[in-house]
Scaffold this active site. Structure first.
Site, short mmCIF file in Angstrom:
data_model
loop_
_atom_site.label_atom_id
_atom_site.label_comp_id
_atom_site.label_asym_id
_atom_site.label_seq_id
_atom_site.Cartn_x
_atom_site.Cartn_y
_atom_site.Cartn_z
N GLU A 181 0.81 -1.22 0.00
CA GLU A 181 0.00 0.00 0.00
C GLU A 181 0.85 1.27 0.00
OE1 GLU A 181 -2.84 -0.25 3.23
OE2 GLU A 181 -4.23 -1.28 1.91
N GLU A 250 -6.87 -7.61 -1.01
CA GLU A 250 -7.44 -7.65 0.35
C GLU A 250 -8.93 -7.36 0.33
OE1 GLU A 250 -5.32 -5.29 3.28
OE2 GLU A 250 -3.37 -5.89 2.45
C1 GAL Z 1 -4.56 -2.76 4.93
C2 GAL Z 1 -3.17 -3.36 5.08
C3 GAL Z 1 -3.25 -4.69 5.82
C4 GAL Z 1 -4.08 -4.57 7.06
C5 GAL Z 1 -5.45 -4.00 6.70
C6 GAL Z 1 -6.35 -3.80 7.87
O1 GAL Z 1 -4.50 -1.43 4.62
O2 GAL Z 1 -2.60 -3.56 3.82
O3 GAL Z 1 -1.96 -5.13 6.13
O4 GAL Z 1 -3.43 -3.72 7.95
O5 GAL Z 1 -5.29 -2.77 6.10
O6 GAL Z 1 -6.60 -4.98 8.50
#
Ligand code: GAL
Length: 824
Positions: A181, A250
């Site tokens: 990110e 994600e």
């Molecule tokens: C994203 C990040 C993950 C985790 C998630 C929240 O922004 O890439 O590693 O922190 O948020 O659970």
């Protein structure tokens, strides 16, 4: 055969063996390709250190049964290299074993190396010792940082390559990630940010891993890095390059929980909707973050203030059991998507927009068609006429029609049972008295409070950043100073106030060896002022401040520079407003607590003297007891209700920080949750006014056959007499299914359905969460379901009049259904 021939044949056989499973991973604008064939990837994040090697095979098995074909994990640098050039790949840090477990389960792997990972992990995964390297600046064009990142990343790649774990070597890894990110922060690093990300890309490429690299949330990702999407919904995402697939790294299945927070929930309907939309709109690689969240053992959580549970409301709960209905509802969706893989990845696509957020997408591959009907309207079900037939699509849902005729799946219609998990005392506990835990205790010795003349400690004429002094080896750091007062001193010999500015996260203050107060950060801000009354005397006075961190910051631009501990000023304020500023006094620093140093939590600690008659609500004490291993297979948890805050060990394993006394806000919870409309982490929460975390997971592999040692370090004071050992299991299973389908019920862990509390075939309804008969009902409902299910681990019932006989429903009841509540 001569030796040469034998050698050549052996080599050929060796290479054949090694490369027999080798596949070529490539991609085009549509999908990832394995040996030239476009694939759908449905992946789930499971972080290896958040469970145990003993749990891994069963997690993989459940993931596979849940319809995944890949497992994703980050790599956690500060876990592997806690101290400079001292590595750890043992136990639940055995990355190679983990990847092999994934492969043995017949799954692909996605390896997100980072090495910055965020992940609610301590310091975002980066080791604190990095900060002691001169000129170090994290995550930007900085030679010191890039050099260390290169050394670690290369080591991981070499390790993985050495074990032939990349797909082109016959291993499971099909995708790797560099950074994480960076797009969210790049702007804050100016031109250096851009140079850094280009360097990351070139460096990654130079590692020749033979599979594609991705960068998530990085619009500027330089080719051939593939930029990918993170979020609750990614259907509208388009990568920055037409020749790469649309990848969702994600898909947040729920959310994490901070100390003081409520329980976040994201509905099965909404997660399924987001996935349905993504594949409707041409996505082909998707990863659930998390599929199994697990547990933050030891000191691994960062944020700060992240709870020990990392359940995440994921499809597999913290203990690795299905979180129903989410697990099952997604499983069905995966099966449908996979059955359409060829058509989704090769078919021609046509979309139609009906207005009012309603659309359809047709994939047509050589005349074979599949259809998605998507309704993103959050209020209304919408009926469309498609090729002469009317179809109603519920609000905020996607229907799948694998033949463009029959809606076989709708994301808002859940047919999987809801499992209500309960914590219960082991059956044998009821019979035997030895389940009343017997406690003994010791005090945490604070001898240095009397005299700050200590050996082997750090001195400075300023207030230092806590993490740099501890090198992150402990949560605890003493900041100690003394000052002399004579009669002429303006603040002499009165009741004073000690005033301290602190940035993390808990402060216990002592004046002349006496505890004067404790304060901790609350409400999302980690810095606070502490001010308490104390008495000072003529002569030498000692100020001792015990500063405690609860995980280090893991996110944001330049997050690594956030100072921890006592920031200053530290002031003595006399009633007449005269002040004495101690900020630049000589400060003595002592890392850690004695009990930790003496390993009171281990076998060594057992040999020391522990006393009977435990003190209640006394700070800084160690408690010890033993408990029996509950019989069976069900996950084991400790109920730590009654305790304050501290750390718990079982048989020497650190099961994490505990803090049952921190209570979630009383407002904002709801008993029901509307799946419709965009999700946000505070949307559907429970646990208002309850401890953030009362139950603490003890993996079965930490337990001995019979008797176990439990040691607690209690920092705030509490009452351990209520501590008890429980198992977690399905208490009730609630399910319903429409006529023409089957209704399936099951209990977990080999337990049987012991009773059916409710069953109605007709038009049953839910009143305030309780099932009730409706206007019509087959009298045989309960007896038939009991017959089919009681005494069985699982059962399946054909929902029809054939099974239940006439229901007496009027024709106005369009679709009869069966609703059941079973007791496990
Ligand atoms: C994203 C990040 C993950 C985790 C998630 C929240 O922004 O890439 O590693 O922190 O948020 O659970």
């Amino acid at each position: 055969m001569g030796w040469n021939k034998i050698l050549v044949t052996t080599l050929i056989l060796f290479f054949f063996y090694i490369f027999s499973n080798a596949v070529e991973v490539s991609y085009d604008g549509r999908a990832l390709k394995i040996d030239g064939e476009r694939k759908l990837i449905i992946s789930g994040a499971i972080h290896y250190p958040r469970s145990t090697p003993e749990m891994w095979p069963s997690l993989m098995k459940k993931a596979k049964e849940g319809g995944l074909n890949a497992i994703e994990t980050y790599v956690f640098w500060n876990a592997h290299e806690p101290l400079y050039r001292q590595y750890d790949f043992e136990g639940n840090l055995d990355l190679v074993k983990y990847l092999k477990t994934i492969q043995d389960a017949g799954l692909y792997a996605i390896l997100r190396i980072g090495p910055y990972v965020c992940a609610e992990w301590n310091y975002g995964g980066l080791p604190v010792w990095l900060k002691s390297i001169p000129n170090m600046v994290f995550r930007t064009k900085n030679d010191a940082y890039m050099n260390e990142m290169k050394i670690f990343t290369t080591m991981i790649v070499d390790k993985v390559k050495g074990e032939n774990l990349f797909a082109n070597q016959g291993g499971p890894i099909i995708i790797a990630q560099i950074e994480n990110e960076y797009g969210n922060v790049i702007g804050k690093y100016g031109g250096d940010g851009k140079s850094y990300i280009n360097w990351c890309a070139n460096f990654a490429e130079s590692l020749n891993i033979g599979v594609p690299w991705i960068m998530c949330q990085e619009d500027d990702a330089p080719s051939p890095m593939i930029n990918t999407c993170n979020g609750y919904y990614c259907d509208q995402f388009t990568p920055n390059n037409n020749n790469v697939p649309k990848i969702w790294t994600e898909n947040w299945t729920g959310w994490y929980k901070g100390w003081g927070d409520k329980n976040p929930h994201r509905t099965a309907e909404d997660v399924a909707f987001a996935v349905g939309r993504f594949y409707q709109y041409g996505g082909t690689v998707q990863n659930y973050y998390m599929y199994h969240g697990g547990t933050n053992f030891g000191r691994v959580s960062g944020g700060p203030y992240i709870a020990t549970t990392y359940d995440y409301d994921a499809p597999l709960n913290e203990y690795g059991e299905p979180n129903q209905p989410k697990y099952g509802h997604l499983k069905e969706l995966h099966a449908h998507l996979m059955s359409m893989e060829k058509i989704l990845t090769y078919g021609n696509v046509t979309n139609k927009d009906y207005g009012n957020m309603m659309s359809h997408t047709i994939y047509n591959y050589n005349g074979t068609r599949v259809c998605f009907f998507g309704n993103a309207n959050q209020n209304d079900a919408i009926t469309i006429n498609f090729e002469g037939t009317n179809y109603t699509v519920p609000a905020w849902s996607v229907s799948i029609l694998p033949d463009c005729k029959t809606q076989v799946y709708n994301t808002a219609r859940v047919s999987t049972q809801t499992s209500v998990m309960v914590k219960k005392l082991p059956d044998e506990a009821k019979e035997k008295s030895h389940y009343n835990l017997e406690w003994s205790w010791r005090v945490e010795k604070f001898e240095h409070l009397k005299s700050h003349h200590l050996k082997g400690v750090t001195y400075a004429n300023q207030l230092l950043d806590q993490k740099l002094v501890t090198n992150d080896t402990s949560d605890y750091l003493w900041y100690m100073t003394s000052f002399e007062i004579d009669e002429d001193d303006p603040v002499c010999c009165e009741d004073i106030n000690l005033q301290v500015q602190n940035s993390g996260h808990i402060l216990h203050a002592f004046v002349n060896g006496k505890h004067i107060g404790t304060k901790y950060a609350q409400g999302g801000s980690y810095s606070f002022w502490f001010e308490r009354a104390a008495k000072i005397k003529k002569g030498i006075n000692q100020i001792s401040l015990l500063s405690v961190t609860v995980g280090l910051q893991n996110y944001g631009d330049h997050y690594d520079n956030t100072q921890n501990g006592i920031l200053g000023p530290v002031n003595i304020i006399a009633p007449n407003s005269r002040e004495k500023d101690l900020t630049n006094n000589k400060w003595v620093y002592k890392v850690g607590l004695n009990g930790f140093e003496q390993e009171l939590f281990s076998e060594k600690g057992k040999k020391r003297k522990w006393h009977p008659n435990i003190p209640l609500n006394r700070r800084f004490v160690w408690f010890q007891t033993t408990f029996r291993t509950p019989r069976g297979e069900e996950p084991v948890v400790l109920d730590l209700w009654g305790l304050g805050k501290g750390t718990a060990w079982v048989n020497g394993h650190n099961i994490g920080r505990y803090w049952p006394s921190i209570i979630a806000d009383n407002n904002g919870c709801s008993t029901s949750c509307d799946y419709r409309g965009s999700y946000y982490s505070s949307k559907c929460t429970t646990g208002c006014g309850q401890p953030t975390q009362r139950w603490y997971h003890v993996p079965r592999s930490f337990l001995r056959e019979e008797e176990n040692d439990l040691v607690l370090f209690e920092e705030f004071g509490g009452d351990p007499r209520n501590v008890s050992v429980h198992t977690v299991t399905v208490g009730q299973a609630i399910a319903h299914a429409y006529e023409g389908n089957s209704l399936n019920l099951s209990c977990n862990g080999g337990r049987v359905i012991s009773d059916i509390k409710f069953a109605s075939f007709g038009d049953p309804r839910k009143v305030y969460g309780t099932l009730r008969k409706g206007s019509c009902h087959s009298p045989k409902s309960l007896s038939m379901v009991k017959k089919a299910c009681v005494g069985k681990e699982s059962c399946s019932i054909d929902v029809s009049e054939r099974t239940f006989g006439p229901s007496g429903c009027r024709s106005s009841v369009k679709r009869k259904r069966l609703a059941v509540e079973a007791v496990c």
